[in-house]
Design an enzyme around this catalytic site. Sequence first.
Site, mmCIF file in Angstrom:
data_model
loop_
_atom_site.group_PDB
_atom_site.id
_atom_site.type_symbol
_atom_site.label_atom_id
_atom_site.label_comp_id
_atom_site.label_asym_id
_atom_site.label_seq_id
_atom_site.Cartn_x
_atom_site.Cartn_y
_atom_site.Cartn_z
ATOM 1 N N ASP A 209 3.981 6.280 0.536
ATOM 2 C CA ASP A 209 3.895 6.734 1.725
ATOM 3 C C ASP A 209 4.740 7.831 2.125
ATOM 4 O OD1 ASP A 209 1.909 4.331 1.822
ATOM 5 O OD2 ASP A 209 3.658 3.094 2.638
HETATM 6 N N1 URA Z 1 3.907 0.111 -0.734
HETATM 7 C C1 URA Z 1 4.052 0.304 0.306
HETATM 8 O O1 URA Z 1 3.774 -0.230 1.547
HETATM 9 N N2 URA Z 1 4.063 1.724 0.683
HETATM 10 C C2 URA Z 1 4.624 2.403 -0.422
HETATM 11 O O2 URA Z 1 4.583 3.637 -0.511
HETATM 12 C C3 URA Z 1 4.438 1.709 -1.742
HETATM 13 C C4 URA Z 1 4.118 0.523 -1.911
#
Ligand code: URA
Length: 237
Positions: free
Chosen positions: A103
């Site tokens: 993310d």
């Molecule tokens: N889990 C999440 O919530 N975000 C990420 O970027 C990776 C794993």
Amino acid sequence: MIRLQKYLADAGIASRRKVEVLIADGKVTVNGEVVRELGVKIDPLKDKVKYNGKIVLVDKRQVIYVFNKPLGVLSAASDERGRKVIPDYFPKDHRLFPVGRLDINTEGLILVTNDGELTYRLTHPKYEIDKVYEVIADGPLSYEKKNELERGCDIGPYEISGSRIRLIKREGNGYHYVVTIHEGKNRQVRQMFEYAGLHIKKLKRVAIGEIRLSNLPVGKHRELSKAERIYLKKVLR
Ligand code: URA
């Protein structure tokens, strides 16, 4: 002779999945003819392949980097809205893209490569490689919720198949956990904590299988070591 989609993925045009879409959309020509079917084979020495009107040459040297993604950087090869993307942190001598996604608000380890085939395989769910995250949550997981998440359960948007969760320490109102998952569903770690009524204040990936971030500074990259390459080959067999 090799399949057109493999040739395009090897050339770093996109992952194999995305390349199939580009072919179906009529963006690829072989010797001047648009090819929309999948499975067409080409001879890389004789056939002239173009994508969006530009000749496609295979970048022979496979490169794989470990990158420590900063907060606010998009896990993408490019962005129409001009946001910062991962290749902005690399020299421009290869066409690079990230393997999978973190993310925008997650930092830490992401693999970056010019090998579309490798991306395709590494993101395939069947390989179930462990991914390890450091989490700071705004409260403690209850015994019951921790057990459920570790066993695997339906967390709302989807089911998870199990995880490992360790409480490391408490600092003020921040609860530090290490979470290991082997899937990579959308925002999975955040969704797991949301399911338990908690909010994640900080999320950082620190390992993918035996590949570790260690002390690589934020925004920096290093090439995969020989041992790590051998490890990847072994797990992708
Ligand atoms: N889990 C999440 O919530 N975000 C990420 O970027 C990776 C794993």
